[in-house]
Design a protein around this motif. Structure first.
Motif, PDB file in Angstrom:
ATOM      1  N   VAL A  78       0.831  -1.208   0.000  1.00 34.60           N
ATOM      2  CA  VAL A  78       0.000   0.000   0.000  1.00 34.60           C
ATOM      3  C   VAL A  78       0.861   1.252   0.000  1.00 34.60           C
ATOM      4  O   VAL A  78       0.544   2.235  -0.695  1.00 34.60           O
ATOM      5  CB  VAL A  78      -0.964  -0.014   1.207  1.00 34.60           C
ATOM      6  CG1 VAL A  78      -1.622   1.351   1.396  1.00 34.60           C
ATOM      7  CG2 VAL A  78      -2.028  -1.088   1.010  1.00 34.60           C
ATOM      8  N   PRO A  82      -0.186   3.430  -3.313  1.00 39.91           N
ATOM      9  CA  PRO A  82      -1.343   3.785  -2.472  1.00 39.91           C
ATOM     10  C   PRO A  82      -2.658   3.896  -3.220  1.00 39.91           C
ATOM     11  O   PRO A  82      -3.716   3.940  -2.587  1.00 39.91           O
ATOM     12  CB  PRO A  82      -0.938   5.137  -1.869  1.00 39.91           C
ATOM     13  CG  PRO A  82       0.079   5.688  -2.817  1.00 39.91           C
ATOM     14  CD  PRO A  82       0.817   4.510  -3.357  1.00 39.91           C
ATOM     15  N   ALA A  85      -6.467  -0.405  -5.632  1.00 37.80           N
ATOM     16  CA  ALA A  85      -7.566  -1.011  -4.875  1.00 37.80           C
ATOM     17  C   ALA A  85      -7.229  -2.445  -4.471  1.00 37.80           C
ATOM     18  O   ALA A  85      -7.607  -2.904  -3.390  1.00 37.80           O
ATOM     19  CB  ALA A  85      -8.846  -0.976  -5.703  1.00 37.80           C
ATOM     20  N   TYR A  87      -4.327  -3.719  -3.648  1.00 35.11           N
ATOM     21  CA  TYR A  87      -3.435  -3.757  -2.494  1.00 35.11           C
ATOM     22  C   TYR A  87      -4.161  -3.315  -1.227  1.00 35.11           C
ATOM     23  O   TYR A  87      -3.896  -3.820  -0.136  1.00 35.11           O
ATOM     24  CB  TYR A  87      -2.208  -2.895  -2.745  1.00 35.11           C
ATOM     25  CG  TYR A  87      -1.389  -3.331  -3.951  1.00 35.11           C
ATOM     26  CD1 TYR A  87      -1.520  -4.612  -4.484  1.00 35.11           C
ATOM     27  CD2 TYR A  87      -0.487  -2.467  -4.567  1.00 35.11           C
ATOM     28  CE1 TYR A  87      -0.789  -5.017  -5.588  1.00 35.11           C
ATOM     29  CE2 TYR A  87       0.251  -2.858  -5.669  1.00 35.11           C
ATOM     30  CZ  TYR A  87       0.108  -4.130  -6.181  1.00 35.11           C
ATOM     31  OH  TYR A  87       0.831  -4.522  -7.276  1.00 35.11           O
ATOM     32  N   ARG A  88      -5.092  -2.376  -1.356  1.00 37.89           N
ATOM     33  CA  ARG A  88      -5.911  -1.984  -0.205  1.00 37.89           C
ATOM     34  C   ARG A  88      -6.729  -3.183   0.283  1.00 37.89           C
ATOM     35  O   ARG A  88      -6.867  -3.411   1.489  1.00 37.89           O
ATOM     36  CB  ARG A  88      -6.848  -0.844  -0.595  1.00 37.89           C
ATOM     37  CG  ARG A  88      -6.155   0.464  -0.919  1.00 37.89           C
ATOM     38  CD  ARG A  88      -5.763   1.211   0.321  1.00 37.89           C
ATOM     39  NE  ARG A  88      -5.039   2.439   0.000  1.00 37.89           N
ATOM     40  CZ  ARG A  88      -4.519   3.256   0.911  1.00 37.89           C
ATOM     41  NH1 ARG A  88      -4.672   2.977   2.196  1.00 37.89           N
ATOM     42  NH2 ARG A  88      -3.868   4.345   0.546  1.00 37.89           N
ATOM     43  N   GLU A  89      -7.274  -3.940  -0.662  1.00 35.16           N
ATOM     44  CA  GLU A  89      -8.054  -5.114  -0.282  1.00 35.16           C
ATOM     45  C   GLU A  89      -7.181  -6.178   0.380  1.00 35.16           C
ATOM     46  O   GLU A  89      -7.619  -6.852   1.320  1.00 35.16           O
ATOM     47  CB  GLU A  89      -8.766  -5.691  -1.498  1.00 35.16           C
ATOM     48  CG  GLU A  89      -9.907  -4.824  -2.001  1.00 35.16           C
ATOM     49  CD  GLU A  89     -10.877  -5.589  -2.885  1.00 35.16           C
ATOM     50  OE1 GLU A  89     -11.164  -6.758  -2.577  1.00 35.16           O
ATOM     51  OE2 GLU A  89     -11.339  -5.005  -3.867  1.00 35.16           O
ATOM     52  N   GLN A 119      -9.939   0.170   5.021  1.00 32.86           N
ATOM     53  CA  GLN A 119      -9.251  -0.154   3.774  1.00 32.86           C
ATOM     54  C   GLN A 119     -10.240  -0.569   2.679  1.00 32.86           C
ATOM     55  O   GLN A 119     -10.065  -0.214   1.512  1.00 32.86           O
ATOM     56  CB  GLN A 119      -8.222  -1.266   4.015  1.00 32.86           C
ATOM     57  CG  GLN A 119      -7.085  -0.874   4.938  1.00 32.86           C
ATOM     58  CD  GLN A 119      -6.291   0.322   4.430  1.00 32.86           C
ATOM     59  OE1 GLN A 119      -6.119   0.506   3.215  1.00 32.86           O
ATOM     60  NE2 GLN A 119      -5.802   1.147   5.347  1.00 32.86           N
ATOM     61  N   TYR A 120     -11.297  -1.291   3.044  1.00 32.18           N
ATOM     62  CA  TYR A 120     -12.308  -1.656   2.051  1.00 32.18           C
ATOM     63  C   TYR A 120     -13.021  -0.409   1.524  1.00 32.18           C
ATOM     64  O   TYR A 120     -13.306  -0.307   0.324  1.00 32.18           O
ATOM     65  CB  TYR A 120     -13.329  -2.626   2.653  1.00 32.18           C
ATOM     66  CG  TYR A 120     -12.868  -4.060   2.675  1.00 32.18           C
ATOM     67  CD1 TYR A 120     -12.321  -4.666   1.535  1.00 32.18           C
ATOM     68  CD2 TYR A 120     -12.979  -4.832   3.835  1.00 32.18           C
ATOM     69  CE1 TYR A 120     -11.902  -5.982   1.562  1.00 32.18           C
ATOM     70  CE2 TYR A 120     -12.563  -6.159   3.857  1.00 32.18           C
ATOM     71  CZ  TYR A 120     -12.024  -6.720   2.723  1.00 32.18           C
ATOM     72  OH  TYR A 120     -11.602  -8.029   2.738  1.00 32.18           O
ATOM     73  N   LEU A 122     -11.772   2.593   1.278  1.00 33.60           N
ATOM     74  CA  LEU A 122     -10.835   3.261   0.369  1.00 33.60           C
ATOM     75  C   LEU A 122     -10.774   2.539  -0.971  1.00 33.60           C
ATOM     76  O   LEU A 122     -10.717   3.180  -2.030  1.00 33.60           O
ATOM     77  CB  LEU A 122      -9.450   3.334   1.010  1.00 33.60           C
ATOM     78  CG  LEU A 122      -9.315   4.284   2.200  1.00 33.60           C
ATOM     79  CD1 LEU A 122      -7.972   4.075   2.899  1.00 33.60           C
ATOM     80  CD2 LEU A 122      -9.440   5.741   1.748  1.00 33.60           C
ATOM     81  N   ALA A 123     -10.775   1.203  -0.935  1.00 33.82           N
ATOM     82  CA  ALA A 123     -10.751   0.432  -2.182  1.00 33.82           C
ATOM     83  C   ALA A 123     -12.011   0.697  -3.005  1.00 33.82           C
ATOM     84  O   ALA A 123     -11.954   0.776  -4.239  1.00 33.82           O
ATOM     85  CB  ALA A 123     -10.620  -1.055  -1.868  1.00 33.82           C
TER      86      ALA A 123
END
Length: 249
Positions: A78, A82, A85, A87-89, A119-120, A122-123
């Motif tokens: 991340v 950044p 999506a 990598y956020r997941e 994080q979800y 943000l994704a």
């Protein structure tokens, strides 16, 4: 130095800098991808171990050092990318896996579930039409004990963007069938409508046999929720009546 010569020097310096920046960016993506892959591999291993433990009736959670390694790998991905999506997941899944068999609203798991939900979300901002992220967010919210408006909205969005995506339908049933009486009536109706709509999904457009409707209903039966679900379903549909008929012994 002649002006043309100076321009050539500046051009080559600029080209060299751009090439270096591109190489560094590419290297960052490679490292990020490897780190995210490592994190996802840990999570998939834990998910399999959770299933095996559940069948045996024993409790399982990842070893501290393994979880820390996975979290560090996902966090590195991340940091390096950044706006990905995926990598956020991956980071969300690692956090959600800290205490994978904890009861809903377990205090130990709450900080990790909060981070997973963040994080979800943000994704979802980065990839708002991907149904799997919505249903993953709904699962985390359920584990937090938050059967609220965001919970229902997450499921609605998952079904809106993946109305015939088998994995989405299976997870909607898995997440909700055990807690149907606890759900708000509008949320419960969403789950029931999903079962009604998908329970006859046993063939494709060409008439070839596919198992999705049977697999969905098998999840209800395996949890011994058939009669509970049937008490809310309309018996005007012949297929529903067939699903809800208990074979005589």
């Amino acid at each position: 130095m002649p002006i043309d010569r100076r321009r050539q020097v500046w051009f080559w310096w600029a080209a060299t800098i751009m090439a270096l920046l591109f190489a560094l960016g590419s290297l960052a993506w490679v490292v990020a991808d490897i780190s995210a892959f490592r994190a996802r591999s840990w999570v998939e291993t834990w998910e399999n171990l959770v299933l095996q433990s559940a069948r045996k009736g024993v409790y399982y959670e990842p070893a501290d050092k393994d979880w820390v390694s996975a979290q560090q790998a996902a966090a590195l991905a991340v940091r390096l990318a950044p706006f990905s999506a995926d990598y956020r997941e991956a980071l969300a899944r690692v956090n959600a896996s800290r205490y994978p068999m904890a009861n809903d609203a377990d205090e130990r798991a709450m900080p990790f579930l909060e981070e997973a939900a963040t994080q979800y979300r943000l994704a979802i901002r980065m990839r708002p039409t991907w149904p799997h992220t919505y249903v993953s967010l709904a699962h985390v919210l359920r584990r937090m004990g938050r059967l609220d408006e965001e919970y229902e909205t997450s499921m609605r969005q998952a079904l809106h963007y993946g109305p015939w995506e088998p994995a989405v339908l299976m997870r909607v049933v898995d997440i909700n069938v055990d807690i149907l009486p606890q759900l708000a009536s509008s949320t419960r109706q969403l789950v029931l409508e999903t079962l009604v709509r998908a329970q006859g999904w046993t063939s494709d457009a060409e008439g070839r046999r596919i198992p999705y409707g049977d697999q969905l209903w098998a999840r209800v039966v395996a949890r011994r929720k058939q009669m509970l679900v049937c008490s809310w379903l309309p018996m005007t549909d012949a297929r529903i009546r067939e699903r809800c008929t208990v074979p005589s012994k």
